[in-house]
Design an enzyme around this catalytic site. Structure first.
Site, PDB file in Angstrom:
ATOM      1  N   GLY A 248       0.705  -1.407  -0.004  1.00 56.80           N
ATOM      2  CA  GLY A 248       0.054  -0.031   0.179  1.00 56.80           C
ATOM      3  C   GLY A 248       0.899   1.408  -0.007  1.00 56.80           C
ATOM      4  O   GLY A 248       0.037   2.116  -0.068  1.00 56.80           O
ATOM      5  N   GLU A 290       3.560  -6.275   1.935  1.00 56.25           N
ATOM      6  CA  GLU A 290       3.552  -6.685   0.507  1.00 56.25           C
ATOM      7  C   GLU A 290       3.469  -5.296  -0.438  1.00 56.25           C
ATOM      8  O   GLU A 290       2.496  -5.159  -1.253  1.00 56.25           O
ATOM      9  CB  GLU A 290       2.248  -7.412   0.240  1.00 56.25           C
ATOM     10  CG  GLU A 290       2.134  -8.611   1.218  1.00 56.25           C
ATOM     11  CD  GLU A 290       0.736  -9.228   1.289  1.00 56.25           C
ATOM     12  OE1 GLU A 290      -0.176  -8.822   1.084  1.00 56.25           O
ATOM     13  OE2 GLU A 290       0.795 -10.492   1.514  1.00 56.25           O
ATOM     14  N   PRO A 291       4.590  -4.792  -0.628  1.00 60.81           N
ATOM     15  CA  PRO A 291       4.540  -3.693  -1.654  1.00 60.81           C
ATOM     16  C   PRO A 291       4.560  -4.083  -2.885  1.00 60.81           C
ATOM     17  O   PRO A 291       5.244  -4.972  -3.350  1.00 60.81           O
ATOM     18  CB  PRO A 291       5.409  -2.958  -1.494  1.00 60.81           C
ATOM     19  CG  PRO A 291       6.608  -3.943  -0.833  1.00 60.81           C
ATOM     20  CD  PRO A 291       5.902  -4.860   0.192  1.00 60.81           C
ATOM     21  N   GLY A 292       3.765  -3.488  -3.824  1.00 67.78           N
ATOM     22  CA  GLY A 292       3.556  -3.799  -5.166  1.00 67.78           C
ATOM     23  C   GLY A 292       3.969  -2.506  -6.048  1.00 67.78           C
ATOM     24  O   GLY A 292       5.016  -2.386  -6.180  1.00 67.78           O
ATOM     25  N   ARG A 293       2.989  -1.537  -5.923  1.00 72.60           N
ATOM     26  CA  ARG A 293       3.161  -0.271  -6.626  1.00 72.60           C
ATOM     27  C   ARG A 293       4.498   0.321  -6.607  1.00 72.60           C
ATOM     28  O   ARG A 293       5.216   0.870  -7.119  1.00 72.60           O
ATOM     29  CB  ARG A 293       2.060   0.550  -6.235  1.00 72.60           C
ATOM     30  CG  ARG A 293       1.692   1.661  -7.185  1.00 72.60           C
ATOM     31  CD  ARG A 293       0.615   2.644  -6.417  1.00 72.60           C
ATOM     32  NE  ARG A 293      -0.471   1.912  -5.988  1.00 72.60           N
ATOM     33  CZ  ARG A 293      -1.689   2.027  -6.958  1.00 72.60           C
ATOM     34  NH1 ARG A 293      -1.635   2.429  -8.119  1.00 72.60           N
ATOM     35  NH2 ARG A 293      -2.619   1.220  -6.266  1.00 72.60           N
ATOM     36  N   TYR A 334     -10.076   4.154 -13.252  1.00 64.68           N
ATOM     37  CA  TYR A 334      -9.978   5.152 -11.865  1.00 64.68           C
ATOM     38  C   TYR A 334      -9.785   6.515 -12.084  1.00 64.68           C
ATOM     39  O   TYR A 334      -9.388   7.227 -11.287  1.00 64.68           O
ATOM     40  CB  TYR A 334      -8.779   4.389 -11.186  1.00 64.68           C
ATOM     41  CG  TYR A 334      -8.695   3.056 -11.178  1.00 64.68           C
ATOM     42  CD1 TYR A 334      -9.431   2.108 -10.384  1.00 64.68           C
ATOM     43  CD2 TYR A 334      -7.341   2.600 -11.518  1.00 64.68           C
ATOM     44  CE1 TYR A 334      -9.417   0.978 -10.377  1.00 64.68           C
ATOM     45  CE2 TYR A 334      -7.105   1.171 -11.450  1.00 64.68           C
ATOM     46  CZ  TYR A 334      -8.086   0.482 -10.677  1.00 64.68           C
ATOM     47  OH  TYR A 334      -7.901  -0.931 -10.802  1.00 64.68           O
ATOM     48  N   CYS A 361     -11.586   1.072 -29.594  1.00 64.22           N
ATOM     49  CA  CYS A 361     -13.042   1.563 -30.202  1.00 64.22           C
ATOM     50  C   CYS A 361     -14.013   1.745 -28.661  1.00 64.22           C
ATOM     51  O   CYS A 361     -14.735   0.842 -28.550  1.00 64.22           O
ATOM     52  CB  CYS A 361     -13.895   0.615 -31.032  1.00 64.22           C
ATOM     53  SG  CYS A 361     -12.956   0.499 -32.381  1.00 64.22           S
ATOM     54  N   GLU A 362     -13.670   2.735 -27.863  1.00 69.95           N
ATOM     55  CA  GLU A 362     -14.232   2.919 -26.845  1.00 69.95           C
ATOM     56  C   GLU A 362     -14.171   4.519 -26.364  1.00 69.95           C
ATOM     57  O   GLU A 362     -12.683   4.838 -26.391  1.00 69.95           O
ATOM     58  CB  GLU A 362     -13.576   2.213 -25.894  1.00 69.95           C
ATOM     59  CG  GLU A 362     -14.199   2.016 -24.680  1.00 69.95           C
ATOM     60  CD  GLU A 362     -14.747   0.794 -24.013  1.00 69.95           C
ATOM     61  OE1 GLU A 362     -14.604  -0.212 -24.734  1.00 69.95           O
ATOM     62  OE2 GLU A 362     -15.067   0.709 -22.606  1.00 69.95           O
ATOM     63  N   TYR A 390       0.254  -2.236 -12.295  1.00 71.75           N
ATOM     64  CA  TYR A 390      -0.811  -2.354 -12.637  1.00 71.75           C
ATOM     65  C   TYR A 390      -1.355  -1.803 -14.178  1.00 71.75           C
ATOM     66  O   TYR A 390      -2.061  -1.308 -14.480  1.00 71.75           O
ATOM     67  CB  TYR A 390      -1.919  -1.448 -11.767  1.00 71.75           C
ATOM     68  CG  TYR A 390      -1.691  -2.028 -10.261  1.00 71.75           C
ATOM     69  CD1 TYR A 390      -1.925  -3.486  -9.926  1.00 71.75           C
ATOM     70  CD2 TYR A 390      -1.209  -1.458  -9.510  1.00 71.75           C
ATOM     71  CE1 TYR A 390      -1.978  -4.049  -8.784  1.00 71.75           C
ATOM     72  CE2 TYR A 390      -0.821  -1.890  -8.182  1.00 71.75           C
ATOM     73  CZ  TYR A 390      -1.384  -2.893  -7.719  1.00 71.75           C
ATOM     74  OH  TYR A 390      -0.944  -3.766  -6.509  1.00 71.75           O
TER      75      TYR A 390
HETATM   76  N1  LLP Z   1      -1.307  -7.122  -0.754  1.00 72.90           N
HETATM   77  C1  LLP Z   1      -2.605  -7.349  -1.037  1.00 72.90           C
HETATM   78  C2  LLP Z   1      -3.576  -8.307  -0.437  1.00 72.90           C
HETATM   79  C3  LLP Z   1      -3.265  -6.468  -2.228  1.00 72.90           C
HETATM   80  O1  LLP Z   1      -4.451  -6.875  -2.300  1.00 72.90           O
HETATM   81  C4  LLP Z   1      -2.496  -5.544  -2.709  1.00 72.90           C
HETATM   82  C5  LLP Z   1      -3.259  -4.753  -3.659  1.00 72.90           C
HETATM   83  C6  LLP Z   1      -1.139  -5.376  -2.658  1.00 72.90           C
HETATM   84  C7  LLP Z   1      -0.451  -6.254  -1.517  1.00 72.90           C
HETATM   85  C8  LLP Z   1      -0.274  -4.606  -3.282  1.00 72.90           C
HETATM   86  O2  LLP Z   1      -0.711  -3.145  -2.861  1.00 72.90           O
HETATM   87  P1  LLP Z   1       0.260  -1.879  -3.494  1.00 72.90           P
HETATM   88  O3  LLP Z   1       1.449  -1.721  -2.756  1.00 72.90           O
HETATM   89  O4  LLP Z   1       0.577  -2.261  -5.017  1.00 72.90           O
HETATM   90  O5  LLP Z   1      -0.770  -0.487  -3.208  1.00 72.90           O
HETATM   91  N2  LLP Z   1      -5.515  -2.130  -9.830  1.00 72.90           N
HETATM   92  C9  LLP Z   1      -5.299  -0.816  -8.887  1.00 72.90           C
HETATM   93  C10 LLP Z   1      -4.762  -1.574  -7.530  1.00 72.90           C
HETATM   94  C11 LLP Z   1      -5.148  -2.483  -7.031  1.00 72.90           C
HETATM   95  C12 LLP Z   1      -4.729  -3.124  -5.697  1.00 72.90           C
HETATM   96  C13 LLP Z   1      -5.041  -4.500  -5.326  1.00 72.90           C
HETATM   97  N3  LLP Z   1      -4.282  -5.078  -4.240  1.00 72.90           N
HETATM   98  C14 LLP Z   1      -4.592   0.190  -9.473  1.00 72.90           C
HETATM   99  O6  LLP Z   1      -4.243   0.039 -10.442  1.00 72.90           O
HETATM  100  O7  LLP Z   1      -4.609   1.191  -8.783  1.00 72.90           O
END
Ligand code: LLP
Length: 431
Positions: A248, A290-293, A334, A361-362, A390
């Site tokens: 997050g 659990e960082p992704g972004r 979003y 086409c949208e 994402y």
């Molecule tokens: N852990 C869990 C259980 C999650 O559901 C998520 C994201 C993460 C970790 C990673 O979160 P982050 O660090 O990336 O914020 N498609 C959307 C974001 C959906 C996030 C879903 N869960 C977007 O493009 O903004």
């Protein structure tokens, strides 16, 4: 520039990790995802070090593969000491194909099928993050059939609203992920889990949301989780050893977004956690994040070629690009803000107000509205920043567009990590 790894060279071109964007697009084609490996590594290190410095031994970050998942990323993550959050057998398969150790995988998902569970057990996935009672029962049975004692974390919802977009906020009580604490259901979940012969319950997981800029919502979650943990210790003699606080921390899509000091947020969080544990005389658990972004978003730039300008007189001007919602659906979904740059004309005056539209086409296929660029010519290179998270992972073949290639840049070299799709790929599954 929004990030330190971006610059403008003497030709007036945008550079990414030191490489000229125009050269990259000439060599690899466009649309193109350009991922700066050093930036990914630096982002990993921020988390690995902060968790090692401030949190109890054994604390470490897991990269959330939902943000970006391809084979060539996993060796980088492993070298940097990351674990990985995987949310489907496809993500497990990709991580393992990239040589990632199964023991460092954490398997998520609110509807793991029997096939998914069997596959993950057979692959030796280290930890399951159990979402619900159903899964708990099935996993216990299936682990037992294989003579396994499976490590699990229980996903609970603390009911925090981190004031983020509703669509990406998963920590509220009323949501399809995990089991709520407030309603008393999480208590029954823990009671059932600790009684399972084939499961070893390590602790709890909670994910409160995404694009969060400060430590405070995580601290609030910790308060709720610790109070809950304390009750579970009293009720069932169960002590939490691992606390996974989900993903997050936010990133800067534009200059309007704040700069996040992730290490300092983790420090604040650790102080809060330690003080909370002390007050309850509770052993401080290992912490997983659990960082992704925030690992990949700022490491990637998407390059497009402009098609041309269409001005709707009395309304606005559209600049079309040769990609769109198929490679970046985030504005369509979003209305996400992005920084858009004229990658080949960085020194020209940006005085042309326009909306960047994709080629699908949208009517919702827009990348950004009301931005300024030097008035684009056909084939000008348009760069969209902060597209590492994402975008690739949410890409589609709508309108039978081929997905772009992904190039990794490191030490002044570019290498193809995912090739561009071909027409043959488009019909590969069509019988
Ligand atoms: N852990 C869990 C259980 C999650 O559901 C998520 C994201 C993460 C970790 C990673 O979160 P982050 O660090 O990336 O914020 N498609 C959307 C974001 C959906 C996030 C879903 N869960 C977007 O493009 O903004």
């Amino acid at each position: 520039m929004l990030y330190d790894n971006l610059a403008v060279n003497s030709r007036g071109h945008l550079t990414i990790g030191g490489l000229d964007a125009v050269d990259l697009a000439d060599r690899f084609g466009a649309p193109l995802y350009v991922l700066d490996e050093d930036q990914v590594r630096a982002n990993c290190r921020t988390y690995v070090r902060a968790l090692a410095d401030y949190m109890p031994a054994g604390s470490y970050p897991l990269f959330a593969g939902k943000a970006l998942c391809f084979k060539g990323l996993y060796p980088v993550l492993e070298e940097e000491g990351m674990g990985a959050d995987v949310v489907s057998p496809g993500e497990i398969y990709t991580a393992l194909a990239g040589g990632f150790p199964a023991g460092r995988l954490y398997f998520h998902g609110n509807n793991k099928t029997d096939e998914d569970i069997a596959y993950a057990l057979e692959c030796g996935v280290g930890t399951f993050i159990v979402d619900n009672h159903n899964e708990l029962d099935r996993l216990d049975e299936m682990a037992g059939e294989r003579g396994r004692k499976q490590k699990v974390l229980l996903r609970v919802t603390p009911g925090i609203d981190p004031h983020t977009l509703q669509a990406i906020n998963t920590g509220r009580i009323d949501c399809q992920f995990g089991v709520p604490i407030e309603t008393g259901q999480a208590d029954r979940f823990v009671r059932a889990a600790v009684g399972k012969a084939n499961l070893e319950v390590m602790g709890f997981h909670s994910h409160i949301g995404s694009q969060i800029f400060e430590a405070e919502p995580f601290c609030d979650a910790v308060d709720i989780l610790l109070a809950f943990a304390q009750r579970m210790r009293e009720n069932y003699g169960f002590t939490v050893r691992v606390l996974n606080l989900g993903g997050g921390f936010g990133v800067r899509y534009t200059e309007n977004d704040p700069v996040v000091d992730i290490a300092d947020n983790i420090r604040q969080l650790s102080e809060h956690l330690k003080a909370g544990c002390k007050a309850l005389d509770y052993p401080v658990p290992q912490v997983l994040l659990e960082p992704g972004r925030s690992i990949v978003a700022d490491a990637c730039v998407t390059l497009y070629r402009a098609g041309g300008v269409k001005t709707i007189e009395g309304y606005r001007s559209y600049v079309t690009v040769n990609g769109g919602m198929t490679d970046n659906p985030r504005y369509a979904l979003y209305q996400s803000a992005y920084t858009v740059l004229p990658a080949g004309r960085m020194r020209d005056e940006a005085d042309f107000v326009c909306t960047v539209a994709g080629r699908c086409c949208e009517s919702g296929d827009l990348i950004q509205e009301n931005i300024t660029l030097p008035r684009p010519e056909r084939d000008d290179l348009i760069a969209v920043l902060t597209t590492g998270a994402y975008n690739f992972s949410m890409a589609s073949n709508y309108n039978r567009l081929c997905r772009p290639a992904l190039v990794m840049v490191k030490d002044g070299e570019a290498r193809l990590a995912v090739r561009r799709q071909t027409f043959e790929d488009l019909i590969a599954c069509d019988l």
